[in-house]
Design a protein around this motif. Structure first.
Motif, PDB file in Angstrom:
ATOM      1  N   ILE A  31       0.796  -1.159  -0.079  1.00  0.00           N
ATOM      2  CA  ILE A  31       0.051  -0.033   0.090  1.00  0.00           C
ATOM      3  C   ILE A  31       0.906   1.303  -0.049  1.00  0.00           C
ATOM      4  O   ILE A  31       1.986   1.189   0.732  1.00  0.00           O
ATOM      5  N   CYS A  69       1.286   3.923   1.463  1.00  0.00           N
ATOM      6  CA  CYS A  69       0.935   4.716   2.726  1.00  0.00           C
ATOM      7  C   CYS A  69       2.185   4.311   3.657  1.00  0.00           C
ATOM      8  O   CYS A  69       2.320   3.105   3.992  1.00  0.00           O
ATOM      9  N   LYS A 109      -5.008   5.462  10.944  1.00  0.00           N
ATOM     10  CA  LYS A 109      -5.414   5.083   9.970  1.00  0.00           C
ATOM     11  C   LYS A 109      -4.599   4.051   8.982  1.00  0.00           C
ATOM     12  O   LYS A 109      -4.934   3.102   8.291  1.00  0.00           O
ATOM     13  N   ASP A 139      -5.547   0.631   7.393  1.00  0.00           N
ATOM     14  CA  ASP A 139      -5.255   0.289   6.066  1.00  0.00           C
ATOM     15  C   ASP A 139      -4.587  -0.886   5.776  1.00  0.00           C
ATOM     16  O   ASP A 139      -4.574  -1.884   5.180  1.00  0.00           O
ATOM     17  N   GLU A 177      -6.474  -4.145   6.894  1.00  0.00           N
ATOM     18  CA  GLU A 177      -7.495  -4.518   5.710  1.00  0.00           C
ATOM     19  C   GLU A 177      -6.750  -5.222   4.601  1.00  0.00           C
ATOM     20  O   GLU A 177      -7.346  -5.983   4.049  1.00  0.00           O
ATOM     21  N   LYS A 178      -5.497  -4.705   4.203  1.00  0.00           N
ATOM     22  CA  LYS A 178      -4.944  -5.310   3.304  1.00  0.00           C
ATOM     23  C   LYS A 178      -4.399  -6.484   3.401  1.00  0.00           C
ATOM     24  O   LYS A 178      -4.549  -7.661   2.600  1.00  0.00           O
TER      25      LYS A 178
END
Length: 427
Positions: free
Chosen positions: A346, A348, A408, A412, A415-416
């Motif tokens: 991701i 981020c 956050k 994230d 969730e990934k």
């Protein structure tokens, strides 16, 4: 003891650690004095937290010591010990290597030497070493931070600047080992990672002993099939290159086998994960490396390289997620039932936090990095904003600022991980 070790001629170095090197005249028995420098604020914090010293005891220790200037005047090498201890270890290793007194003769190793380059969003790290059996021996290493933000989210934005940084690292390594470097192995990251999991089979005309070349052919068939699947399902404007693959399972006459080599078979097969990055990511890496006078001898994906180091095959029966939160990207690998089952990424990571600090405190990116890193090791942070106004803030203030974005980021990533793991949490 030093004289005896010198007479025996076995050790390359004898290193003495002492608090009063200069006051106790260690220069009379040492070839060099080195200064391990830490700021008074961080020294105070460490002494009180790790050793349990009181403020008064720390003050007495500081009063009994020479000034920073005196240490710097009398010591040949300065080691910065303000950050993580690994950063100090790397400086020590570089200083020893630069003296041209490596413990082994690299000239004799010749083609056994491998040059690996980690072209990260924040730093470029070069490592030269060689492998013997299951051990990798590092003979030279050098790290250099990018002068500007020439990389974002694991992708090169300024090829010229990154190329010059790579060239500088290469020259430093060449000085350490006394050998010119021409080829390099690199690991790639990037914002848009695609993975394809597929299955392929290869049938022999008659029962055949499986050789390494047969397995390699099977792997190439898997990569080719994955490329075809990606072309048919590509919903982006990018053209993709394969940057690595992992075999999930091998099949011998349709039975699962961990290693096909030297078995007799009529048919072999495999389940394979193939990873792809956009061509501009890969082309940028190759162009920057070429500017430094190097050619790429091997390319792989960062999470593939990481998982092969961090999670041995014996642990892969467990459903484990490996996460590497870097500056530009967070790389993810998943293991299960003895195999690597997924890779993900991701866009981020740590830079998101730094950018938040830039906006909140009105500072440049480098100062924001200083604020972020110092908040982990000091109670207070001093900085100067873009108006040249000085400030002192408590570290807790920075933590509170970053907390929503940190939450956050971790959400994230979680969730990934669940997405890659078939909708389930990992063990």
């Amino acid at each position: 003891q030093i004289t005896e070790q010198e007479r025996m001629g076995i050790l390359d170095y004898v290193i003495i650690e002492a608090a009063l090197l200069i006051e106790e005249n260690y220069g009379e028995i040492c070839d060099e004095l080195w200064y391990i420098y830490t700021s008074p604020e961080i020294r105070r914090k460490r002494l009180m937290e790790i050793r349990g010293y009181s403020e008064k005891k720390v003050d007495n220790i500081f009063r009994s010591q020479l000034s920073d200037g005196e240490y710097r005047k009398q010591c040949k090498i300065i080691i910065d010990n303000n950050k993580e201890k690994e950063y100090a270890f790397l400086q020590v290793m570089q200083a020893l290597s630069e003296k041209g007194e490596l413990a082994m003769d690299v000239q004799e190793l010749g083609e056994k030497l491998v040059f690996g380059l980690d072209i990260g969003t924040r730093n470029v790290v070069g490592t030269v070493g060689y492998k013997e059996e299951d051990e990798f021996y590092v003979v030279a290493q050098y790290v250099k931070e990018h002068a500007t933000r020439s990389m974002l989210d694991g992708q090169i934005h300024d090829i010229g600047r990154v190329g010059r940084t790579i060239e500088f690292v290469k020259r430093q390594l060449e000085q350490q080992i006394g050998i010119n470097l021409h080829e390099v192995c690199i690991a790639a990251a990037g914002r848009v990672l695609k993975t394809v999991t597929t299955s392929v089979e290869y049938e022999f005309d008659e029962e055949t002993v499986v050789e390494r070349e047969h397995i390699h052919t099977l792997d190439l068939l898997g990569v080719e099939k994955a490329q075809q699947i990606l072309r048919e399902n590509n919903d982006t404007k990018f053209k993709f290159y394969s940057v690595g693959y992992s075999v999930v399972k091998y099949y011998l006459n349709e039975d699962v086998f961990s290693n096909l080599e030297n078995h007799k078979a009529e048919k072999i097969g495999e389940d394979i994960i193939v990873t792809f990055l956009p061509e501009d990511v890969v082309d940028g890496l190759y162009s920057a490396v070429a500017l430094a006078g190097l050619t790429v001898s091997n390319l792989t994906l960062e999470p593939i390289a990481a998982i092969n180091v961090a999670i041995p095959e014996t642990f892969r029966m467990l459903n484990i997620a490996l996460v590497d939160v870097g500056a530009g990207t967070s790389d993810i690998s998943i293991t299960k039932e003895g195999s690597i089952i997924a890779y993900g990424m991701i866009p981020c990571a740590g830079d998101e936090l730094t950018e938040l600090i830039v906006q909140h405190y009105l500072v440049d990116f480098k100062t924001a990095e200083h604020i972020k890193l110092t908040s982990g090791i000091a109670d207070e942070i001093e900085y100067t904003d873009i108006m040249s106004i000085s400030h002192t803030i408590p570290s807790e203030e920075v933590w509170e600022l970053m907390k929503p974005l940190t939450d956050k980021l971790t959400t994230d990533i979680a969730e990934k991980i669940k997405e890659l793991n078939g909708g389930q949490t990992v063990s």
